[in-house]
Scaffold this active site. Structure first.
Site, PDB file in Angstrom:
ATOM      1  N   ARG A 134     -19.150  40.177  38.383  1.00  0.00           N
ATOM      2  CA  ARG A 134     -18.113  41.205  37.178  1.00  0.00           C
ATOM      3  C   ARG A 134     -17.551  41.542  36.392  1.00  0.00           C
ATOM      4  O   ARG A 134     -16.459  41.712  36.450  1.00  0.00           O
ATOM      5  CB  ARG A 134     -16.583  41.709  38.771  1.00  0.00           C
ATOM      6  N   PHE A 141      -2.451  34.141  41.053  1.00  0.00           N
ATOM      7  CA  PHE A 141      -3.476  33.511  41.218  1.00  0.00           C
ATOM      8  C   PHE A 141      -3.441  32.265  40.173  1.00  0.00           C
ATOM      9  O   PHE A 141      -3.089  31.158  39.877  1.00  0.00           O
ATOM     10  CB  PHE A 141      -4.818  33.801  41.344  1.00  0.00           C
ATOM     11  N   CYS A 198     -14.869  12.685  14.657  1.00  0.00           N
ATOM     12  CA  CYS A 198     -14.097  14.402  14.806  1.00  0.00           C
ATOM     13  C   CYS A 198     -14.542  14.978  15.460  1.00  0.00           C
ATOM     14  O   CYS A 198     -15.769  15.698  15.632  1.00  0.00           O
ATOM     15  CB  CYS A 198     -13.644  14.704  13.892  1.00  0.00           C
ATOM     16  N   HIS A 218       6.606  45.954  12.846  1.00  0.00           N
ATOM     17  CA  HIS A 218       6.667  45.551  11.054  1.00  0.00           C
ATOM     18  C   HIS A 218       5.579  44.349  11.098  1.00  0.00           C
ATOM     19  O   HIS A 218       5.828  43.477  11.815  1.00  0.00           O
ATOM     20  CB  HIS A 218       7.959  45.094  10.268  1.00  0.00           C
ATOM     21  N   ARG A 276     -17.921  44.848  30.045  1.00  0.00           N
ATOM     22  CA  ARG A 276     -17.815  45.301  28.803  1.00  0.00           C
ATOM     23  C   ARG A 276     -16.504  45.336  27.815  1.00  0.00           C
ATOM     24  O   ARG A 276     -15.683  45.699  28.185  1.00  0.00           O
ATOM     25  CB  ARG A 276     -18.977  45.870  28.718  1.00  0.00           C
ATOM     26  N   GLN A 294       6.031  34.554  13.010  1.00  0.00           N
ATOM     27  CA  GLN A 294       6.763  33.598  12.941  1.00  0.00           C
ATOM     28  C   GLN A 294       6.502  31.983  12.788  1.00  0.00           C
ATOM     29  O   GLN A 294       5.136  31.671  13.690  1.00  0.00           O
ATOM     30  CB  GLN A 294       7.563  33.355  14.862  1.00  0.00           C
ATOM     31  N   CYS A 336      13.650  50.049  10.573  1.00  0.00           N
ATOM     32  CA  CYS A 336      13.055  48.633  10.550  1.00  0.00           C
ATOM     33  C   CYS A 336      13.940  47.567   9.648  1.00  0.00           C
ATOM     34  O   CYS A 336      13.856  47.686   8.828  1.00  0.00           O
ATOM     35  CB  CYS A 336      11.679  49.009  10.395  1.00  0.00           C
ATOM     36  N   HIS A 342       4.363  41.137  10.941  1.00  0.00           N
ATOM     37  CA  HIS A 342       5.375  39.523  10.885  1.00  0.00           C
ATOM     38  C   HIS A 342       4.795  38.700  11.142  1.00  0.00           C
ATOM     39  O   HIS A 342       3.972  38.970  12.731  1.00  0.00           O
ATOM     40  CB  HIS A 342       6.073  39.704  11.236  1.00  0.00           C
ATOM     41  N   CYS A 361      11.785  46.478   6.510  1.00  0.00           N
ATOM     42  CA  CYS A 361      11.550  47.041   6.088  1.00  0.00           C
ATOM     43  C   CYS A 361      12.653  46.974   4.990  1.00  0.00           C
ATOM     44  O   CYS A 361      13.468  46.681   4.228  1.00  0.00           O
ATOM     45  CB  CYS A 361      11.520  48.516   6.008  1.00  0.00           C
TER      46      CYS A 361
HETATM   47 ZN   LIG Z   1       9.061  47.659   8.471  1.00  0.00          ZN
HETATM   48 ZN   LIG Z   2     -13.129  17.101  11.988  1.00  0.00          ZN
END
Ligand SMILES: [Zn+2]
Ligand SMILES: [Zn+2]
Ligand SMILES: [Zn+2]
Length: 361
Positions: free
Chosen positions: A35, A331, A221, A189, A38, A193, A55, A191, A58
């Site tokens: 199923r 599920f 690696c 705005h 796209r 974290q 805000c 940002h 700001c």
């Molecule tokens: Zn802002």
């Molecule tokens: Zn590596």
């Protein structure tokens, strides 16, 4: 002879989806080829987000946020870095990094704590939780921001990682970004974290352990091998000078993609100026393709890295982008098995096509 039941053109019991396991994690995904959708099926007509009045991120509202531990200011011939204290707030800043007002992890209650914190049994969530205001411009997101501004953002990630990773009680620094209300961005705005934790979070530590085992067995690696391998598959999105971008084999999110540096390094503290610019450019190009392809969908991204000495040879930093286009329901939540209705191969081809059609700037 008894004929098998036929329902329309589809025969019951004939659907065979692919079951794929993550490269490193013990995590499974059903790639629902039967199923399959796209990527453009997910494009929604955007409901205009209500304009944020006042805000807090700001310019002009600096006083409603705590003092910034890092500010980038324009200066002749470059950037001047500063920090705020008490009631002092900078003006005309290019970028600010401030403590989160509602932190998940908080600094030690007293200075002495930092000495005794050798284990993770502190009795409270010790660490740091910061908000990086990426630009003074409210709508300046990585997909459309000036490359130079995005380079500043990456440099600020580096500055904060360097500082936080030196604290004795910090074992990991998670840098992430939520974009759009449905992806958890309560402020629109631009940002990111940054959360510093007193232990390595499970997903990262599982990746680290599996890469360590791979390194022990093969002497190489895992990620260095992976990018060479994925560059030969239809899951490849971009293979630039310094970074490889692909849709991972067992993507659990529709249109998920990873940005992996070609040079082996456990974190991005050692990025050169050229690599930093290449990273910013790769991030911008791929997030712009996602935005163009699916009409600015909500997404999260997270950077996986190592600051622990024992993972320097075996772990390789990367950025994972998780578009939020599906709802995880009963599920997924009860089993930890995911269903992805866009094959990673289709995701990669569509993102690649979108990048090729976009004029570069
Ligand atoms: Zn802002
Ligand atoms: Zn590596
Ligand atoms: Zn990872």
């Amino acid at each position: 002879m008894l004929q098998p039941p036929v329902f329309g053109k589809v025969q019951a019991g004939m659907a065979h989806n692919e079951l794929r396991k993550d490269y490193l994690l013990n995590r499974w995904v059903v790639i629902a080829t039967e199923r399959a959708r796209r990527p453009t099926d997910f494009a929604k007509n955007k409901t205009e987000q209500p304009k944020t009045v006042n805000c807090p991120l700001c310019p002009g509202n600096e006083h409603v946020t705590p003092p910034a531990m890092l500010v980038y200011l324009p200066s002749e011939g470059g950037i001047r870095k500063d920090k705020e204290q008490g009631d002092f707030r900078s003006k005309n800043w290019l970028l600010r990094n401030i403590p989160n007002l509602y932190p998940a992890f908080s600094p030690p209650k007293d200075a002495d704590d930092s000495k005794i914190m050798k284990s993770r049994n502190f009795g409270y969530a010790v660490g740091h939780h910061e908000v990086l205001v990426e630009s003074p411009n409210h709508t300046d997101h990585p997909a459309n921001m000036e490359l130079g501004q995005l380079v500043l953002v990456v440099n600020a990630y580096k500055d904060r990682l360097r500082d936080l990773s030196q604290k004795p009680y910090v074992r990991y620094v998670q840098i992430f970004r939520n974009h759009g209300l449905e992806a958890g961005a309560s402020l629109s705005h631009a940002h990111s974290q940054i959360v510093a934790t007193p232990f390595i979070p499970p997903v990262v530590s599982d990746e680290m352990e599996a890469s360590r085992n791979y390194h022990k067995e093969h002497g190489r690696c895992f990620f260095c091998d992976l990018i060479k391998q994925e560059a030969q598959t239809p899951r490849l999105i971009l293979d630039g000078g310094h970074f490889t971008v692909f849709a991972p084999y067992a993507s659990v999110h529709p249109l998920e993609f990873w940005i992996v540096p070609k040079r082996h390094t456990p974190n991005f503290l050692s990025l050169t100026k050229e690599e930093t610019e290449a990273f910013a450019q790769t991030l911008k190009t791929t997030l712009k393709a996602l935005k163009d392809l699916v009409n600015d969908p909500p997404y999260n991204f997270g950077i996986h890295l190592a600051i622990n000495k024992d993972a320097q040879d075996s772990y390789h930093w990367h950025l994972e982008v998780y578009p939020k286009l599906a709802i995880w329901a009963g599920f997924e939540k009860s089993t930890g098995i995911y269903i992805n209705t866009v094959t990673p191969e289709t995701a990669a081809q569509e993102l690649k096509k979108t990048i090729q059609q976009t004029p570069t700037d």
